[in-house]
Design a protein around this motif. Structure first.
Motif, PDB file in Angstrom:
ATOM      1  N   THR A 234       0.833  -1.195   0.000  1.00  0.00           N
ATOM      2  CA  THR A 234       0.000   0.000   0.000  1.00  0.00           C
ATOM      3  C   THR A 234       0.871   1.249   0.000  1.00  0.00           C
ATOM      4  OG1 THR A 234      -1.529  -1.275   1.336  1.00  0.00           O
ATOM      5  CG2 THR A 234      -1.970   1.064   1.146  1.00  0.00           C
ATOM      6  N   ALA A 260      -5.928  13.902 -12.402  1.00  0.00           N
ATOM      7  CA  ALA A 260      -6.229  15.229 -11.850  1.00  0.00           C
ATOM      8  C   ALA A 260      -6.222  16.271 -12.957  1.00  0.00           C
ATOM      9  CB  ALA A 260      -5.215  15.585 -10.774  1.00  0.00           C
ATOM     10  N   ARG A 261      -7.249  17.100 -12.949  1.00  0.00           N
ATOM     11  CA  ARG A 261      -7.288  18.180 -13.929  1.00  0.00           C
ATOM     12  C   ARG A 261      -7.034  19.532 -13.270  1.00  0.00           C
ATOM     13  NH1 ARG A 261     -12.334  17.616 -17.850  1.00  0.00           N
ATOM     14  NH2 ARG A 261     -13.254  16.187 -16.373  1.00  0.00           N
ATOM     15  N   PHE A 262      -7.131  19.563 -11.940  1.00  0.00           N
ATOM     16  CA  PHE A 262      -6.856  20.796 -11.211  1.00  0.00           C
ATOM     17  C   PHE A 262      -5.948  20.461 -10.038  1.00  0.00           C
ATOM     18  CE2 PHE A 262     -10.861  21.475 -13.352  1.00  0.00           C
ATOM     19  CZ  PHE A 262     -10.700  22.736 -13.900  1.00  0.00           C
ATOM     20  N   CYS A 263      -5.031  21.352  -9.741  1.00  0.00           N
ATOM     21  CA  CYS A 263      -4.139  21.148  -8.592  1.00  0.00           C
ATOM     22  C   CYS A 263      -4.981  21.047  -7.333  1.00  0.00           C
ATOM     23  CB  CYS A 263      -3.160  22.317  -8.481  1.00  0.00           C
ATOM     24  SG  CYS A 263      -2.145  22.219  -6.996  1.00  0.00           S
ATOM     25  N   ARG A 264      -4.695  20.018  -6.517  1.00  0.00           N
ATOM     26  CA  ARG A 264      -5.496  19.818  -5.322  1.00  0.00           C
ATOM     27  C   ARG A 264      -5.127  20.797  -4.214  1.00  0.00           C
ATOM     28  NH1 ARG A 264      -1.153  16.506  -4.386  1.00  0.00           N
ATOM     29  NH2 ARG A 264      -0.677  16.214  -2.189  1.00  0.00           N
ATOM     30  N   ARG A 265      -4.070  21.561  -4.402  1.00  0.00           N
ATOM     31  CA  ARG A 265      -3.646  22.494  -3.374  1.00  0.00           C
ATOM     32  C   ARG A 265      -4.058  23.937  -3.701  1.00  0.00           C
ATOM     33  NH1 ARG A 265       0.471  21.921   0.323  1.00  0.00           N
ATOM     34  NH2 ARG A 265       0.227  19.676   0.171  1.00  0.00           N
TER      35      ARG A 265
ATOM     36  N   ALA D 237      -5.814  -1.448   0.722  1.00  0.00           N
ATOM     37  CA  ALA D 237      -5.861  -0.430  -0.320  1.00  0.00           C
ATOM     38  C   ALA D 237      -7.229   0.239  -0.327  1.00  0.00           C
ATOM     39  CB  ALA D 237      -5.558  -1.054  -1.677  1.00  0.00           C
ATOM     40  N   LYS D 238      -8.281  -0.603  -0.170  1.00  0.00           N
ATOM     41  CA  LYS D 238      -9.651  -0.085  -0.143  1.00  0.00           C
ATOM     42  C   LYS D 238      -9.816   0.869   1.036  1.00  0.00           C
ATOM     43  CE  LYS D 238     -12.411  -3.666  -1.094  1.00  0.00           C
ATOM     44  NZ  LYS D 238     -13.363  -4.690  -0.681  1.00  0.00           N
ATOM     45  N   ASP D 240      -7.537   2.447   2.719  1.00  0.00           N
ATOM     46  CA  ASP D 240      -6.725   3.645   2.546  1.00  0.00           C
ATOM     47  C   ASP D 240      -7.444   4.646   1.649  1.00  0.00           C
ATOM     48  OD1 ASP D 240      -4.507   3.091   4.089  1.00  0.00           O
ATOM     49  OD2 ASP D 240      -3.178   3.875   2.562  1.00  0.00           O
ATOM     50  N   GLY D 255     -12.175  10.057  -3.777  1.00  0.00           N
ATOM     51  CA  GLY D 255     -10.813   9.611  -4.021  1.00  0.00           C
ATOM     52  C   GLY D 255      -9.797  10.721  -4.049  1.00  0.00           C
ATOM     53  N   LEU D 257      -6.724  13.009  -2.505  1.00  0.00           N
ATOM     54  CA  LEU D 257      -5.603  12.760  -1.616  1.00  0.00           C
ATOM     55  C   LEU D 257      -5.874  13.453  -0.291  1.00  0.00           C
ATOM     56  CD1 LEU D 257      -2.646  13.068  -4.116  1.00  0.00           C
ATOM     57  CD2 LEU D 257      -3.466  11.024  -2.954  1.00  0.00           C
ATOM     58  N   ASP D 259      -4.414  15.548   1.533  1.00  0.00           N
ATOM     59  CA  ASP D 259      -4.143  16.978   1.735  1.00  0.00           C
ATOM     60  C   ASP D 259      -4.785  17.849   0.665  1.00  0.00           C
ATOM     61  OD1 ASP D 259      -2.636  16.125  -0.339  1.00  0.00           O
ATOM     62  OD2 ASP D 259      -0.824  17.189   0.226  1.00  0.00           O
ATOM     63  N   ALA D 260      -5.769  17.284  -0.045  1.00  0.00           N
ATOM     64  CA  ALA D 260      -6.395  18.021  -1.136  1.00  0.00           C
ATOM     65  C   ALA D 260      -7.196  19.187  -0.577  1.00  0.00           C
ATOM     66  CB  ALA D 260      -7.304  17.104  -1.949  1.00  0.00           C
ATOM     67  N   ARG D 261      -6.981  20.363  -1.189  1.00  0.00           N
ATOM     68  CA  ARG D 261      -7.780  21.508  -0.785  1.00  0.00           C
ATOM     69  C   ARG D 261      -8.766  21.905  -1.891  1.00  0.00           C
ATOM     70  NH1 ARG D 261      -4.108  26.074   1.826  1.00  0.00           N
ATOM     71  NH2 ARG D 261      -2.289  25.037   0.944  1.00  0.00           N
ATOM     72  N   PHE D 262      -8.520  21.402  -3.087  1.00  0.00           N
ATOM     73  CA  PHE D 262      -9.417  21.657  -4.198  1.00  0.00           C
ATOM     74  C   PHE D 262      -9.727  20.353  -4.903  1.00  0.00           C
ATOM     75  CE2 PHE D 262      -7.198  25.611  -3.458  1.00  0.00           C
ATOM     76  CZ  PHE D 262      -8.226  26.539  -3.490  1.00  0.00           C
ATOM     77  N   CYS D 263     -10.961  20.223  -5.371  1.00  0.00           N
ATOM     78  CA  CYS D 263     -11.360  19.023  -6.093  1.00  0.00           C
ATOM     79  C   CYS D 263     -10.510  18.874  -7.335  1.00  0.00           C
ATOM     80  CB  CYS D 263     -12.839  19.107  -6.476  1.00  0.00           C
ATOM     81  SG  CYS D 263     -13.351  17.726  -7.510  1.00  0.00           S
ATOM     82  N   ARG D 264      -9.961  17.668  -7.558  1.00  0.00           N
ATOM     83  CA  ARG D 264      -9.085  17.453  -8.702  1.00  0.00           C
ATOM     84  C   ARG D 264      -9.864  17.369 -10.001  1.00  0.00           C
ATOM     85  NH1 ARG D 264     -10.259  12.209  -7.331  1.00  0.00           N
ATOM     86  NH2 ARG D 264     -10.138  10.740  -9.055  1.00  0.00           N
ATOM     87  N   ARG D 265     -11.177  17.299  -9.946  1.00  0.00           N
ATOM     88  CA  ARG D 265     -12.000  17.168 -11.137  1.00  0.00           C
ATOM     89  C   ARG D 265     -12.601  18.504 -11.557  1.00  0.00           C
ATOM     90  NH1 ARG D 265     -14.614  12.688 -13.125  1.00  0.00           N
ATOM     91  NH2 ARG D 265     -13.072  11.431 -12.025  1.00  0.00           N
ATOM     92  N   CYS D 266     -13.211  19.232 -10.616  1.00  0.00           N
ATOM     93  CA  CYS D 266     -13.916  20.464 -10.990  1.00  0.00           C
ATOM     94  C   CYS D 266     -13.226  21.710 -10.438  1.00  0.00           C
ATOM     95  CB  CYS D 266     -15.373  20.406 -10.537  1.00  0.00           C
ATOM     96  SG  CYS D 266     -15.574  20.564  -8.753  1.00  0.00           S
TER      97      CYS D 266
END
Lengths: 271, 271, 271, 271
Positions: A234, A260-265, D237-238, D240, D255, D257, D259-266
């Motif tokens: 893992t 990922a299409r947008f930075c998650r930070r 893994a599930k 986690d 899904g 991470l 420490d994500a502060r912004f959605c990685r999709r939108c």
């Protein structure tokens, strides 16, 4: 305006000895590894009674050749490195000294007991082998995965030791001190050998209940062999994801998920 | 305008012998595998003293039959292949020769010592078994995963050998040469047997500290058994992802399932 | 308009015996599992010489009680099942007969040799334990993963056997027939015991080269222990993804990735 | 308006003893762990005949010191906890009593047989070690993974036991009762030792067919070692993934991470 000036002779030697990026540096490191390997084999051969008896002389010559060679190498490292004292105190600096010291000590303390002590130190020369690790990039990921999973691994091994202590004590009580299980420490040693599926067979149960407990312990060890693997896999998968991701073009943060299409930070779009 | 012309007779034999796509080719390969398996079993049985004594004659007949059969097969391969010399020098070409040669050499060098040497070569006949691999597709992925992870695997086994050498030397010093640990090479052999959780029990510690070290070594081996698994699993998962993923021609997203006909992100048809 | 009519008495018994969904069915199955377990323990105890001598009578009573009980159960199953012949020919139908037959055969063939043959059959009663599997859903996923990875697993074990044959032959040649390695089959048995990290210690190398080969073989076994794990983990992860996905509302296909927004087969949007 | 009032003295002691969040609480717990460890080592040493003979007096003093210390600790726990009865009945409350009781019982029942019984209970003191688990967060994930995979793990070990029983019976029939395989229970014990790749070597096959069966059993154990690993890795893994995934409040995608502060999709900010 001035680019870094032509590296000095000392700087170039330092690069050859300490770095492996240049062809000369790589050649130096590979040669050194071979020499270390050969010297370790010589130390091992010297311990075989038959070889010691027949080749004591040649082995001593080889032993001293390696010692002098490695001493010169150590002095060269000290003279070209930027902070000699810092190197001397570093992990590899100490190992470099310890790997030549025993031979010199042997001259001043030729007594029997001293020899035995020297052997303990001589063995440390083998730590040189660890230098190998510096040359392969793959090791870093493993070390990071082990570090990231250290809490889980500690808990797991605490459990393993606790189960071994309890199972060992139980077996001491069940089998009784008249069989192979003469004391609790001996039984705990047996339990560790059993739960790790090692199974020497120097200590074995003979009573029906003892064999039942042994079967249970063996199955436990066989089952929980999965636990460190699961933890590490893992962790490795997580790290691999980190490695393969691009940095955010806006804030430079790593470790994005593959889609990922947008930075998650910072929320900036990933190119 | 012209389709590839009717394959010649030689070409058709070549296809039967070298390829496994046609029904005839598959039948040929399966028959060959059975014959190789039987011949290997005969070589094995011949080494059993009781069988050798009672069935020396029949075994020799069988031995010669297989040798002549495999020789004919080798000559046929040479005659139909497009580049005979290239085949003769290839890995399988050399193995094919080596797997019939020992029986012929036995005729010209009937001496005792020669016989022993011949046995070493005869053993190579078993490499034929590896041909099996060519017929199963699954092997390729494994080989690629092992290749992709070679750096990490090399580091791991260097560590294992280094730990074994150090632990073996320590045990030699701790247990002393009066017990089972008679020399460093013997102790290192013991350490490898211990760290791999093999544990023959032909060499076992008797001192308290030796047993403590053994427990530590066994737990180390049990713990790091996770490392190659973690490495390989990550690598296999990566390859599996790579294999199934064509990018969507419309939005470029990766990671589609193997049977995807439409992009799971934008709904565009996958080519 | 008519709902399925009231199930008949026979149908209700069939449900209790063959299904585990109803409380009565579950109770029946759990009771049966306990009885099977007890009968297996009785067969095992009967083989212990001391117990056989002292409790021959009671054990025979228990043995016959179980046999009659399981016979009645088998007849009941035959009488309520919809297709008795199909059941009688099924895997479990055959096992049900084989698990009672040996006791009856013992009556007609009371001779010594016959008894030995009967024991072989009696052992098959233990297959009843496999019925347990029907009640736990988790098993299916494992079986599917093993099935999906059968090509890779076959290749892996072919390699393992090939390496064992070659290593065994090498050890036979290296150690010579004067030590423990008396024939190639014995050496191959030793090689399998070594590569699987089992290590009984009944056969051990004594020459330096033999020990070196043993170390290499042990490390190989330790390293490739990762291979089936890697294969199976990848396969299980793939299957798990399949299970957790919703069916496409338009075409009903399963196995979408967790973030799928469009069906990968028909392109319809996933709700 | 009123913040929770100043905690009472009793409340503060409770926090130190039962919680590990404050520096004082952590110090208390670490000290206690060291004391428990030392007391376990003393119990182990007392079982070694040589040590028992020479240090019976000091060991008894140490033994009684630990017992009194742990008794005081137990009484303190009882006096500060909010629901003393509920604590006394809890898992750790019972273990705390059992880990001091044997020493007191030794006073009233000084007979030999009684001593043996007391030893069984004394062993339970080692369960204290399990307290360690409370302090490390990593353990929870493992326990949850094991719990989530309990159905698959149960099936797997049922299979393992079933295979061991069948293989053991077969070996009893094949090897015959004149060798090491004296009864079915003994053979089943051997089969468990073999399938777990433990391999003591106290019972070993000598017939050709017995060795063939052993090889098959060893390879089976080696192969299915992958199964619990695969199960647990998938489960881990599930989990986690579950842990790190809050849904995006704007588009609902999972899904992210940790420490994500912004959605990685939108690209919407995560709350």
């Amino acid at each position: 305006m001035s680019e870094p000036s032509q590296p000095s002779r000392r700087e170039r030697i330092r690069e050859i000895i300490f770095e492996a990026e240049t062809p000369a540096g790589r050649r130096f490191d590979v040669t050194l590894l071979w020499l270390i390997g050969l010297s370790v084999i010589c130390v091992m051969l010297e311990s075989v009674p038959a070889i010691k008896r027949d080749y004591a002389g040649p082995l001593q010559v080889v032993e001293w050749s390696f010692t002098i060679l490695f001493t010169l190498e150590y002095l060269l490292r000290l003279s070209v490195v930027r902070h000699p004292l810092r190197y001397a105190r570093s992990f590899y600096g100490i190992i470099d000294v310890l790997s030549v010291l025993p031979t010199y000590l042997m001259v001043f303390f030729p007594g029997m007991q001293a020899l035995l002590v020297i052997r303990v130190l001589r063995m440390l020369r083998m730590f040189r082998v660890f230098k190998m690790v510096r040359h392969v990039n793959g090791a870093e990921l493993l070390v990071r995965a082990l570090y990231g999973a250290r809490a889980k691994i500690t808990v797991f091994f605490s459990f393993m030791v606790a189960i071994s202590v309890i199972a060992g004590t139980l077996m001491y009580l069940v089998e009784g001190p008249h069989g192979d299980f003469t004391s609790i420490p001996t039984s705990v040693y047996w339990a560790v050998v059993t739960i790790t599926t090692l199974g020497f067979g120097d200590i074995t149960p003979v009573t029906a209940f003892g064999r039942f407990l042994t079967s249970a312990l063996a199955l436990t060890g066989y089952a929980v062999i999965a636990v460190p693997t699961g933890i590490l896999t893992t962790e490795l998968a997580k790290l691999d994801g980190d490695d393969s991701s691009e940095a955010c073009p806006s804030c430079g943060v790593h470790g994005h998920l593959p889609d990922a299409r947008f930075c998650r930070r910072c929320g900036a779009p990933m190119s």
